[in-house]
Design a protein around this motif. Structure first.
Motif, PDB file in Angstrom:
ATOM      1  N   ALA A  46       0.830  -1.202   0.000  1.00  0.00           N
ATOM      2  CA  ALA A  46       0.000   0.000   0.000  1.00  0.00           C
ATOM      3  C   ALA A  46       0.867   1.256   0.000  1.00  0.00           C
ATOM      4  N   LEU A  47       1.893   1.269   0.831  1.00  0.00           N
ATOM      5  CA  LEU A  47       2.762   2.452   0.895  1.00  0.00           C
ATOM      6  C   LEU A  47       3.499   2.687  -0.417  1.00  0.00           C
ATOM      7  N   SER A  48       4.048   1.636  -1.003  1.00  0.00           N
ATOM      8  CA  SER A  48       4.782   1.808  -2.258  1.00  0.00           C
ATOM      9  C   SER A  48       3.837   2.221  -3.384  1.00  0.00           C
ATOM     10  N   SER A  49       2.633   1.690  -3.382  1.00  0.00           N
ATOM     11  CA  SER A  49       1.655   2.074  -4.404  1.00  0.00           C
ATOM     12  C   SER A  49       1.223   3.523  -4.232  1.00  0.00           C
ATOM     13  N   MET A  50       1.036   3.961  -2.995  1.00  0.00           N
ATOM     14  CA  MET A  50       0.682   5.361  -2.746  1.00  0.00           C
ATOM     15  C   MET A  50       1.789   6.280  -3.250  1.00  0.00           C
ATOM     16  N   LYS A  51       3.016   5.892  -3.014  1.00  0.00           N
ATOM     17  CA  LYS A  51       4.144   6.706  -3.474  1.00  0.00           C
ATOM     18  C   LYS A  51       4.139   6.803  -5.000  1.00  0.00           C
ATOM     19  N   LYS A  52       3.903   5.687  -5.677  1.00  0.00           N
ATOM     20  CA  LYS A  52       3.857   5.697  -7.138  1.00  0.00           C
ATOM     21  C   LYS A  52       2.733   6.599  -7.650  1.00  0.00           C
ATOM     22  N   GLU A  53       1.571   6.495  -7.019  1.00  0.00           N
ATOM     23  CA  GLU A  53       0.442   7.312  -7.446  1.00  0.00           C
ATOM     24  C   GLU A  53       0.721   8.798  -7.207  1.00  0.00           C
ATOM     25  N   ASN A  54       1.339   9.124  -6.079  1.00  0.00           N
ATOM     26  CA  ASN A  54       1.701  10.523  -5.812  1.00  0.00           C
ATOM     27  C   ASN A  54       2.705  11.021  -6.836  1.00  0.00           C
ATOM     28  N   ASN A  55       3.632  10.158  -7.228  1.00  0.00           N
ATOM     29  CA  ASN A  55       4.606  10.536  -8.252  1.00  0.00           C
ATOM     30  C   ASN A  55       3.916  10.818  -9.579  1.00  0.00           C
ATOM     31  N   LYS A  56       2.876  10.042  -9.910  1.00  0.00           N
ATOM     32  CA  LYS A  56       2.128  10.277 -11.139  1.00  0.00           C
ATOM     33  C   LYS A  56       1.488  11.655 -11.120  1.00  0.00           C
ATOM     34  N   ILE A  57       0.919  12.019  -9.983  1.00  0.00           N
ATOM     35  CA  ILE A  57       0.295  13.342  -9.864  1.00  0.00           C
ATOM     36  C   ILE A  57       1.346  14.432 -10.048  1.00  0.00           C
ATOM     37  N   GLN A  58       2.492  14.261  -9.412  1.00  0.00           N
ATOM     38  CA  GLN A  58       3.545  15.264  -9.533  1.00  0.00           C
ATOM     39  C   GLN A  58       4.045  15.378 -10.967  1.00  0.00           C
ATOM     40  N   GLU A  59       4.188  14.238 -11.656  1.00  0.00           N
ATOM     41  CA  GLU A  59       4.629  14.259 -13.049  1.00  0.00           C
ATOM     42  C   GLU A  59       3.608  14.972 -13.925  1.00  0.00           C
ATOM     43  N   GLN A  60       2.332  14.704 -13.699  1.00  0.00           N
ATOM     44  CA  GLN A  60       1.301  15.368 -14.488  1.00  0.00           C
ATOM     45  C   GLN A  60       1.283  16.866 -14.238  1.00  0.00           C
TER      46      GLN A  60
END
Length: 68
Positions: A46-60
């Protein structure tokens, strides 16, 4: 388009946070090492997936700023 995608990612992060919370509860209630390891694995996922999703938002957001 950007706002729709951001909303989808935010909803996914919310689901992952809920999964994390359930994993913490299962960790607290664990009675043997297997249950502890399962809960820790799910927390890690869950933590690693949250980090990936947050990174997607930052990239966008970065891409959006570059276009403007």
């Amino acid at each position: 388009m950007y706002l729709k995608r951001k909303q989808q990612i935010s909803e996914r992060i919310q689901e992952l946070e809920e999964n994390f919370d359930r994993s913490v509860e299962k960790l607290i209630e664990a009675k043997d090492i297997n249950e502890i390891l399962k809960a820790l694995y799910k927390m890690n996922y869950a933590l690693s997936s949250m980090k990936k999703e947050n990174n997607k938002i930052q990239e966008q957001e970065h891409e959006r700023r570059m276009i403007i």
